[in-house]
Design a protein around this motif. Structure first.
Motif, PDB file in Angstrom:
ATOM      1  N   LEU A 290       0.868  -1.171   0.000  1.00 23.88           N
ATOM      2  CA  LEU A 290       0.000   0.000   0.000  1.00 23.88           C
ATOM      3  C   LEU A 290       0.904   1.219   0.000  1.00 23.88           C
ATOM      4  N   MET A 291       0.675   2.120  -0.933  1.00 23.80           N
ATOM      5  CA  MET A 291       1.491   3.326  -1.004  1.00 23.80           C
ATOM      6  C   MET A 291       0.621   4.531  -0.707  1.00 23.80           C
ATOM      7  N   ILE A 292       1.053   5.286   0.270  1.00 21.04           N
ATOM      8  CA  ILE A 292       0.280   6.469   0.645  1.00 21.04           C
ATOM      9  C   ILE A 292       1.056   7.693   0.206  1.00 21.04           C
ATOM     10  N   GLY A 293       0.389   8.563  -0.553  1.00 17.63           N
ATOM     11  CA  GLY A 293       1.128   9.705  -1.077  1.00 17.63           C
ATOM     12  C   GLY A 293       0.255  10.898  -1.357  1.00 17.63           C
ATOM     13  N   THR A 294       0.900  11.923  -1.896  1.00 19.16           N
ATOM     14  CA  THR A 294       0.173  13.146  -2.243  1.00 19.16           C
ATOM     15  C   THR A 294       0.141  13.334  -3.758  1.00 19.16           C
ATOM     16  N   SER A 295       0.733  12.403  -4.480  1.00 18.12           N
ATOM     17  CA  SER A 295       0.553  12.285  -5.931  1.00 18.12           C
ATOM     18  C   SER A 295       1.017  10.885  -6.277  1.00 18.12           C
ATOM     19  N   SER A 296       0.857  10.490  -7.543  1.00 18.20           N
ATOM     20  CA  SER A 296       1.273   9.135  -7.902  1.00 18.20           C
ATOM     21  C   SER A 296       2.798   8.993  -7.846  1.00 18.20           C
ATOM     22  N   ARG A 297       3.490  10.107  -7.768  1.00 14.96           N
ATOM     23  CA  ARG A 297       4.954  10.036  -7.673  1.00 14.96           C
ATOM     24  C   ARG A 297       5.497  10.573  -6.342  1.00 14.96           C
ATOM     25  N   ASP A 298       4.654  11.075  -5.494  1.00 13.65           N
ATOM     26  CA  ASP A 298       5.109  11.538  -4.180  1.00 13.65           C
ATOM     27  C   ASP A 298       4.536  10.605  -3.125  1.00 13.65           C
ATOM     28  N   ILE A 299       5.262   9.530  -2.901  1.00 14.02           N
ATOM     29  CA  ILE A 299       4.780   8.507  -1.967  1.00 14.02           C
ATOM     30  C   ILE A 299       5.472   8.722  -0.623  1.00 14.02           C
ATOM     31  N   CYS A 300       4.675   8.887   0.419  1.00 14.88           N
ATOM     32  CA  CYS A 300       5.251   9.161   1.738  1.00 14.88           C
ATOM     33  C   CYS A 300       5.544   7.869   2.491  1.00 14.88           C
ATOM     34  N   GLU A 301       4.778   6.844   2.241  1.00 13.58           N
ATOM     35  CA  GLU A 301       4.952   5.636   3.034  1.00 13.58           C
ATOM     36  C   GLU A 301       4.479   4.416   2.252  1.00 13.58           C
ATOM     37  N   THR A 302       5.217   3.342   2.366  1.00 11.41           N
ATOM     38  CA  THR A 302       4.812   2.085   1.721  1.00 11.41           C
ATOM     39  C   THR A 302       4.641   1.024   2.808  1.00 11.41           C
ATOM     40  N   ILE A 303       3.515   0.370   2.783  1.00  8.92           N
ATOM     41  CA  ILE A 303       3.230  -0.629   3.817  1.00  8.92           C
ATOM     42  C   ILE A 303       2.971  -1.973   3.152  1.00  8.92           C
ATOM     43  N   ARG A 304       3.543  -3.003   3.720  1.00 10.65           N
ATOM     44  CA  ARG A 304       3.321  -4.341   3.156  1.00 10.65           C
ATOM     45  C   ARG A 304       2.108  -4.994   3.821  1.00 10.65           C
ATOM     46  N   LEU A 305       1.455  -5.816   3.035  1.00 11.85           N
ATOM     47  CA  LEU A 305       0.207  -6.396   3.517  1.00 11.85           C
ATOM     48  C   LEU A 305       0.048  -7.788   2.921  1.00 11.85           C
ATOM     49  N   ASP A 306      -0.518  -8.679   3.681  1.00  8.70           N
ATOM     50  CA  ASP A 306      -0.741 -10.032   3.160  1.00  8.70           C
ATOM     51  C   ASP A 306      -2.203 -10.260   2.849  1.00  8.70           C
ATOM     52  N   LEU A 307      -2.450 -10.763   1.675  1.00  9.59           N
ATOM     53  CA  LEU A 307      -3.810 -11.170   1.359  1.00  9.59           C
ATOM     54  C   LEU A 307      -3.873 -12.685   1.530  1.00  9.59           C
ATOM     55  N   ILE A 308      -4.757 -13.104   2.394  1.00 11.65           N
ATOM     56  CA  ILE A 308      -4.868 -14.530   2.670  1.00 11.65           C
ATOM     57  C   ILE A 308      -5.901 -15.106   1.731  1.00 11.65           C
ATOM     58  N   SER A 309      -5.578 -16.240   1.143  1.00 13.03           N
ATOM     59  CA  SER A 309      -6.500 -16.761   0.122  1.00 13.03           C
ATOM     60  C   SER A 309      -7.744 -17.362   0.759  1.00 13.03           C
ATOM     61  N   ARG A 310      -8.678 -17.644  -0.079  1.00  9.98           N
ATOM     62  CA  ARG A 310      -9.932 -18.223   0.401  1.00  9.98           C
ATOM     63  C   ARG A 310      -9.706 -19.543   1.114  1.00  9.98           C
ATOM     64  N   GLY A 311      -8.772 -20.336   0.541  1.00  9.29           N
ATOM     65  CA  GLY A 311      -8.465 -21.635   1.113  1.00  9.29           C
ATOM     66  C   GLY A 311      -8.041 -21.507   2.572  1.00  9.29           C
ATOM     67  N   GLU A 312      -7.235 -20.488   2.816  1.00  8.62           N
ATOM     68  CA  GLU A 312      -6.727 -20.308   4.167  1.00  8.62           C
ATOM     69  C   GLU A 312      -7.634 -19.413   4.978  1.00  8.62           C
ATOM     70  N   LYS A 313      -8.825 -19.282   4.482  1.00  7.95           N
ATOM     71  CA  LYS A 313      -9.729 -18.305   5.067  1.00  7.95           C
ATOM     72  C   LYS A 313      -9.837 -18.426   6.591  1.00  7.95           C
ATOM     73  N   ARG A 314      -9.604 -17.338   7.240  1.00  5.00           N
ATOM     74  CA  ARG A 314      -9.725 -17.351   8.692  1.00  5.00           C
ATOM     75  C   ARG A 314     -11.179 -17.132   9.055  1.00  5.00           C
ATOM     76  N   PRO A 315     -11.651 -17.829  10.104  1.00 10.13           N
ATOM     77  CA  PRO A 315     -13.006 -17.510  10.529  1.00 10.13           C
ATOM     78  C   PRO A 315     -13.033 -16.074  11.025  1.00 10.13           C
ATOM     79  N   SER A 316     -14.196 -15.464  11.007  1.00  3.58           N
ATOM     80  CA  SER A 316     -14.172 -14.065  11.401  1.00  3.58           C
ATOM     81  C   SER A 316     -13.893 -13.959  12.894  1.00  3.58           C
TER      82      SER A 316
END
Ligand code: BGC
Length: 993
Positions: free
Chosen positions: A712-738
């Motif tokens: 995830l890139m947070i910025g003030t334009s598409s070229r001015d990125i202030c912070e990049t955060i990594r994130l995991d998308l868990i697949s349906r197979g590994e779906k965690r119960p809510s």
């Protein structure tokens, strides 16, 4: 009087057609109270073949027939999309010459997109709807959402830029605003109409991913979320078929997949043959130029494809009635949604409010590209001699551009507005500097005009240059593309010389597309002005003199040269081509392309400066893992660190790091504009849903989200990125119960004598802890009202329900339940009162604090899972009251547990010499409570239980949830928070069945 007339008309209409006598009740189709679908079916059942055929094609340039016999009115359409166009002649292109049709000219749609402010889009649509309604139009031909693919496209200014997400967000409120007035919006041009050159000939060849990921999303949201009532087909072909009757686009996607129930209107002259028009989804034909049009006798519109030729196909039995009935149903639906709708408002026209709205929108659409040495804003009276140069300073711009041209009631000129503002405080002179001309007709005074301006610039204290594009053919104008990437009328040479002659030159450039700026390094101040409509001049003067702080952001990339853009880099754009146009760049359009190719650009997508400065702080995520179907919340603090009120647009881009198919370096998936006073900090909140992680899989012909890493890139334009955060998308197979995360928390100290534990010292740490633990729901004990309020105000995603003494100075007065508004819904809540018990102990805890617990009936929004939550505080106090408290809590759980709701109980106990609690009695209480709850599977308590005799014991207890996922005692991790118990605060995650 009015009623009588209406009754007469209705009666007359009905009596002529049906056998019904005038005394009978009104037929369903005339009954405003009846559901639309019933009205449609009823009207349809009364119509003859001729009436049906009449209803699905034009009767004039901008109107189509109703059913006079049934009292069903005509449809009156109008361009669109920036205002209500002046009246046209009946059957020819030409002005009707009315004197009461001069409208409010709104800013162009690129200007609207540049505001990045959906509220202004709603305002825009509202004004347009009111004006259209007043003018008796029931369809307004806009908005346009074709994607900016090449800067040469003559109609870019009519659209919302290069990004499908931005266009999708901005299009919805426009539609809702218009349709509030019972006027249909008509989203156009569906689809792939990305150039004007040979627009009625070319066949677009695009891969499925680009079609679905880039070119269709804004149309899809217009339909699915905007609920648009009409769609206009495009002139071009796709898959070999014209888009106005294109089986895949109209039948499969629009009406099939998206379940569009409105009317497909052809672009004017966009219908090309009868059989396809019958079968491939077109409903209403407009603008066809046929031989019949020049014939005087009879109705020339009878020769339209969907007129006599269609009727003949039906009469000859080549096609049945099914398609015709479907088209007529749709047109009737339009009528019942608009002209025959209940409570149709009257609308309003060229009102003060409309001009005010125009100004508000235009102000936020101005983009500040450069401002060195703080040349801007200009202080009134600071410069003795101001020289204004440029054709656009003294030209109206709304009254050109092709079908979007308007006859504005007025349009303020920038030159006039500057003079008006300066009001004699500086001497203002004007020189045109260049003259606009059509290609091939260069006037012979170009050189002289330039010299004059340059000489005068040398003597001026400040030069304000107002130029750029205009809305003439080959510029920002329908029907033709631009011929090159440069500014027209030899402005580059003029600007260059002006900047040499006087570096104190402000460039104000109009346009709705990108153009080259070879002099940009030399320029100190550049304003990208878009087209502001009626208030254009005032708005620019407001920005120049700092009455308005610019806050617009580019909805398209301004690259160095034309060959930086994909169609020109790949050689697929040829204005003479009448055949296939290959979109070889696929999904890499706009900034996606520049990122992919690593091309530096002067002014990237999303870029725009302000007269103040902003600091974007560290983002907080509701989770570092997300699974399909879940959403993610991102909170970002933004501070105005300058000394003027201003707005920043925080932009959130997503990158799929691990993907089976190539994906862009970044894609805009959320944004939020925020206005801040100097020194002020606010949190912007953005929500990412599963769509943000998806791409269109051409194999599966569907959208998919692949598991793995994202950024995830947070910025003030598409070229001015202030912070990049990594994130995991868990697949349906590994779906965690809510999961639901619960925290129990005791605030307590409020006295300065409490030393480092006092609230003043702890409050920041408290927020930090909440931000890091991000509980979905948490109980707070021993809080004071202002402490609860502090948490609520500073963590606005949380709401609380709570109880307390109103006078209270004492700790223990508040027991609150906080919950995350986006995840949990509150159904009901209440208090358990000790003093309502029959016994009234004279002393002790219940006298001091008569409420013993807060309860809440809640629901997890996503799953609909209900649960019951009790938060209690059982502290020092008399023996009776203590026993009462336990009994009361159990009684309440019993009562609320009727429907088998899982229950959570949080709180704190104190086993102390001045009460009769023992660990044993508390344990008994817990088990009793457990027995009470109808789902008897798990009971658990803090692991402090049993060990901390004589101390506070915080606990979380739950019942009915399947299991505890994670149980965490948080100790001393939060500097500034210490507590008598080292088992505090405690948090636990529960798996919801
Ligand atoms: C344009 C449409 C417009 C129509 C009616 C066409 O040439 O492409 O956008 O609404 O004319 O003026």
């Amino acid at each position: 009087m009015k009623m009588k007339y209406l009754n007469y008309v209705l009666c007359a209409a009905v009596c002529t057609v049906t056998t019904m006598s005038c005394g009978d009740s009104i037929p369903t189709y005339l009954d405003e109270e009846a559901p639309i679908e019933e009205r449609v079916e009823d009207a349809l059942s009364r119509m003859t073949l001729d009436e049906k055929i009449d209803m699905i094609h034009a009767q004039s340039k901008f109107s189509s027939k109703g059913v006079p016999r049934l009292g069903i009115p005509e449809n009156w359409l109008s361009d669109g999309p920036f205002g209500v166009r002046e009246e046209n002649l009946w059957s020819k292109w030409g002005k009707a010459g009315w004197t009461n049709d001069a409208c409010t000219a709104l800013p162009t749609l690129t200007a609207l997109a540049a505001t990045w402010n959906p509220d202004l889009s709603l305002l825009y649509g509202t004004v347009l709807g009111e004006e259209a309604r007043y003018r008796n139009k029931n369809v307004i031909l806009g908005p346009g959402v074709n994607i900016f693919r090449t800067p040469l496209n003559g109609r870019n200014f009519e659209y919302m830029g290069e990004d499908p997400y931005l266009a999708s967000i901005m299009v919805v409120p426009y539609i809702k605003g218009v349709q509030k007035s019972k006027v249909a919006a008509c989203v156009k041009h569906f689809a792939l109409n990305n150039q004007e050159a040979n627009r009625s000939k070319i066949n677009v060849v695009v891969n499925d991913r680009a079609l679905h990921e880039i070119y269709l999303p804004a149309f899809k949201t217009a339909v699915k979320e905007g609920g648009v009532w009409s769609v206009m087909g495009a002139y071009n072909r796709y898959r070999g078929q014209f888009c106005c009757h294109n089986e895949y686009l109209l039948n499969d996607i629009l009406k099939g997949e998206w379940e569009f129930d409105g009317v497909v209107i052809s672009d004017w002259g966009g219908t090309e043959e009868t059989m396809q028009a019958v079968t491939n989804g077109l409903d209403l034909e407009f603008g066809t130029g046929t031989d019949g049009m020049t014939v005087d006798s009879g109705d020339p519109y009878d020769s339209y494809f969907l007129a006599d030729p269609y009727k003949k196909l039906i009469q000859d039995g080549v096609v049945g009635m099914e398609e015709l009935d479907d088209k007529v149903r749709r047109v009737l639906r339009l009528v019942f949604r608009t002209t025959m709708a209940k409570d149709r408002p009257y609308g309003s026209f060229v009102s003060e409010e409309h001009f005010r709205a125009c100004r508000d929108i235009a102000q936020e659409g101005v983009v500040l590209l450069k401002n060195e040495d703080s040349l801007l804003p200009v202080a009134k009276g600071d410069h003795k001699r101001i020289l204004v140069v440029g054709d656009n300073a003294a030209r109206t711009l709304s009254n050109a551009g092709g079908s979007s041209m308007l006859k504005p009631k007025y349009e303020s000129l920038t030159l006039d507005a500057i003079k008006e503002y300066v009001d004699g405080a500086s001497e203002v002179t004007y020189l045109r500097g260049y003259q606009a001309y059509m290609p091939g007709y260069e006037p012979d005074d170009t050189e002289r005009l330039r010299q004059e301006a340059v000489e005068a610039a040398k003597k001026a204290d400040l030069v304000i240059y107002v130029g750029g594009m205009n809305r003439w053919a080959y510029q920002d104008c329908e029907g033709r593309d631009r011929q090159n990437y440069e500014l027209p009328f030899q402005q580059d040479a003029l600007i260059d010389e002006l900047l040499d002659a006087n570096p104190q030159t402000i460039l104000v450039l109009h346009g709705g597309t990108a153009f080259s700026m070879p002099w940009r390094e030399k320029a100190k101040a550049i304003i990208y002005a878009m087209y502001g409509g009626s208030e254009n001049g005032h708005v620019l003067s407001d920005v120049i003199f700092g009455e308005v702080n610019p806050s617009g952001k580019l909805p398209f990339t301004i690259a160095e040269s034309l060959t930086d853009y994909p169609p020109h880099a790949l050689g697929t754009y040829d204005p003479t081509n009448k055949g296939d146009v290959n979109y070889d760049e696929g999904i890499f359009v706009g900034y996606r392309w520049f990122d992919e190719k690593g091309i530096d650009v002067p002014y990237p997508f999303g870029y725009g400066l302000s007269y103040t400065d902003f600091e974007v702080g560290k983002a907080k995520l509701s989770s570092k893992r997300i699974r399909p179907g879940r959403s993610l919340k991102i909170r970002v603090p933004v501070t105005n660190s300058g000394n003027r009120r201003g707005a920043e647009v925080v932009q959130l881009y997503v990158k799929d790091v691990q993907s089976s198919l190539p994906r862009p370096e970044k894609e805009l998936k959320a944004f939020q504009k925020v206005w801040l006073e100097p020194g002020e900090t606010k949190y912007v909140e953005m929500l990412l849903t599963k769509e943000a992680f998806m791409f269109y899989d051409p194999e599966k012909q569907d959208w998919v989200a692949e598991k793995g890493e994202f950024e995830l890139m947070i910025g003030t334009s598409s070229r001015d990125i202030c912070e990049t955060i990594r994130l995991d998308l868990i697949s349906r197979g590994e779906k965690r119960p809510s999961c639901i995360k619960v925290m129990s928390y005791n605030i307590r100290y409020d006295n300065p004598n409490d030393g480092e534990n006092c609230w003043e010292n702890r409050k920041e740490a408290t927020l930090k802890m909440i931000d890091e633990l991000r509980p979905d729901v948490f109980g707070v004990q021993e809080a004071l009202a202002h402490q609860v309020r502090y948490i609520e105000e500073n963590s606005p995603e949380y709401a609380s329900v709570g109880v307390g003494r109103d006078d209270g100075k004492e700790a223990g007065e508040f027991m609150s339940i906080f919950y995350d508004r986006s995840k949990i819904r509150l159904d009901d809540w209440g208090t358990i009162w000790l003093s309502q018990t029959p016994e009234k102990p004279s002393m002790g805890w219940d006298a001091w604090c008569p409420r013993t617990a807060t309860w809440a009936e809640m629901e997890i929004i996503e799953t609909g899972q209900k649960f019951f939550y009790v938060n209690t505080h059982l502290d020092h106090g008399g023996r009776n009251s203590r026993r009462n408290a336990l009994d009361l809590i159990i009684a309440t759980i019993k009562e609320k547990n009727q429907e088998g709701c899982p229950t959570i109980l949080t709180g704190d106990f104190n086993v102390s010499p001045d009460n009769d609690f023992t660990l044993e009695s508390l344990r008994t209480f817990m088990y009793n409570a457990a027995e009470t709850a109808s789902h008897a599977d798990t009971v658990a308590t803090s692991n402090a239980f049993g060990k901390r005799e004589g101390k506070h014991i915080d606990y979380i207890w739950w019942k009915g949830f399947r299991t505890c996922k994670e149980y965490r005692v948080v100790r001393k991790e939060y500097s500034g928070i210490k507590y008598v118990s080292d088992h505090w605060p405690i948090t636990a995650e529960f798996i919801v069945p």
